[in-house]
Design an enzyme around this catalytic site. Structure first.
Site, PDB file in Angstrom:
ATOM      1  N   HIS A  12      30.087   6.016  -1.645  1.00 56.65           N
ATOM      2  CA  HIS A  12      31.489   5.738  -1.262  1.00 56.65           C
ATOM      3  C   HIS A  12      31.857   6.542  -0.013  1.00 56.65           C
ATOM      4  CE1 HIS A  12      32.587   3.348  -4.731  1.00 56.65           C
ATOM      5  NE2 HIS A  12      32.090   4.257  -5.545  1.00 56.65           N
TER       6      HIS A  12
ATOM      7  N   THR B 181      29.053   8.333  -5.699  1.00 58.56           N
ATOM      8  CA  THR B 181      30.168   8.952  -4.966  1.00 58.56           C
ATOM      9  C   THR B 181      29.783   9.178  -3.499  1.00 58.56           C
ATOM     10  OG1 THR B 181      30.812  10.065  -6.979  1.00 58.56           O
ATOM     11  CG2 THR B 181      31.709  10.967  -4.959  1.00 58.56           C
TER      12      THR B 181
END
Ligand code: NAD
Ligand code: ZN
Length: 341
Positions: free
Chosen positions: A43, A40
């Site tokens: 990202h 995450t």
């Protein structure tokens, strides 16, 4: 304090100085010792479509951590200053139907530490007391900093009765690899892991897999023959986020098998659901960790000898974060830990 911030709506993170946060009455402030970089966070670093439509700017990011309690809000009970802790990154509402029923991982109003509110890539982190999880003395700082992604693997794998079963895991990223170790620890028979990266398959065998195969080049039928399996897999753990891997998995399952879906698909996928129907397969979506049974069982397995150290490929000083993100973007790193001195 030093913190890694998404300072502007563009790729990258900025190491900067921000105010030390103050805990509210029900919150705890933690002095962070080391953090893990999650997919995450990658990202968010790369600022893809999901990140740019989700992450407020500016904000400190990160959610995998271990540290020591530094300050307690006035209503906090049962925790002490100096205690070594990690914490659950999903902050729940406590009032929706699922929360009231004790199914907090199904909360409809979940807020993410380092996603919707300031995160752990900082010298100090503030989270609600409910989210703080004390770490037993015999669990290392390295493992404690990985309890969030390890917890994803625990939640997915222990969602099924693994004893004596044959398990197929698609995707040997850090979570798939830790899942292989968990399945071995929990008593599965054959554990087969697939990936498109051969180095990761070697590691999978080191972590307890019976065999690995290169997706696209080899297939599960060949591996099953080599292992003497005649009917198909009982349990499938989809941990790649690749539609092709799920379609192969459905093919490789025995009738009546069960599939846990953890991997997040980038787009809508195409799979042969008729095959799943004729086989009577059951599917279970997995999000996050179960609060807090996953934490309890995950720590217990680490205390009883489960080893997840092979997934830690990099330990770097906090300031060298760029090196960590570059290694992850290149596909060379599995888990990167960033350490405060
Ligand atoms: P990762 O991206 O490091 O691992 C995915 C692995 O799948 C990689 O090793 C990749 O080479 C492999 N892969 C790609 N295509 C494949 C194919 N066709 N067949 C087999 N393997 C293939 O990710 P991770 O950190 O280990 O996480 C695993 C997945 O879980 C990711 O999709 C991630 O987004 C997702 N995730 C979900 C949750 C949740 O709560 N549901 C939480 C964390 C992560
Ligand atoms: Zn809720």
């Amino acid at each position: 304090m030093r913190a890694l911030m998404k300072a502007k709506a563009e790729p990258g993170l900025t190491l900067t100085d921000v105010e030390v946060p103050e805990p509210e009455s029900n919150e705890v402030r933690i002095r962070v010792k080391q953090v893990g970089i999650c997919g995450t966070d990658l990202h968010i670093y790369n600022w893809d479509k999901w990140a740019s439509s989700t992450i407020p700017v500016p904000m400190v990011v990160g959610h995998e951590f271990v540290g020591y309690i530094d300050a307690l809000g006035k209503d906090v009970k049962g925790l002490k200053s100096g205690q070594r802790v990690s914490g659950e990154g999903h902050i729940i509402c406590g009032t929706c139907r699922n929360c009231r029923a004790g199914r907090e991982h199904f909360c409809r109003e979940t807020m993410g530490v380092g996603v919707n509110r300031p995160g752990a890539f900082a010298e100090y982190l503030v989270i609600p007391q409910h989210n703080v999880y004390p770490i037993p003395d015999d669990v290392s700082d390295d493992f404690a900093a990985l309890l969030d992604p390890y917890g994803n693997a625990v939640h997915t794998a222990l969602g099924f009765d693994l004893v004596g079963e044959d398990v197929l895991i698609t995707g040997a990223g850090p979570i798939g690899l830790m899942a292989a170790a968990i399945c071995r620890h929990a008593g599965a028979r054959h554990i087969v892991v697939s990936d498109v990266n051969i180095n990761r398959l070697v590691l999978a065998e080191r972590m307890g897999a019976s065999a690995g195969f290169l997706a696209g080049r080899d297939n599960s039928d060949n591996v099953m023959k080599r292992l003497g399996m005649t009917e198909g897999f009982d349990i499938g753990l989809e941990m790649s986020g690749a539609g092709a891997a799920l379609d192969d998995m459905i093919n490789a399952m025995n009738n009546g098998g069960q599939i846990g879906l953890l991997g997040l698909f980038k787009d809508k996928i195409s799979v042969d659901f008729n095959k799943a129907i004729f086989k009577g397969l059951r599917f279970k979506g997995i999000y996050g960790r179960e609060m807090f049974d996953t934490w309890h069982k995950g720590l217990s397995m680490l205390q009883s000898g489960l080893d997840i150290s092979p997934v830690i490929t990099h330990k770097l000083p906090f300031e060298n974060f760029e090196e960590g993100f570059t290694a992850l973007n290149s596909g060379q790193a599995l888990k990167v830990l960033l350490q405060f001195d």
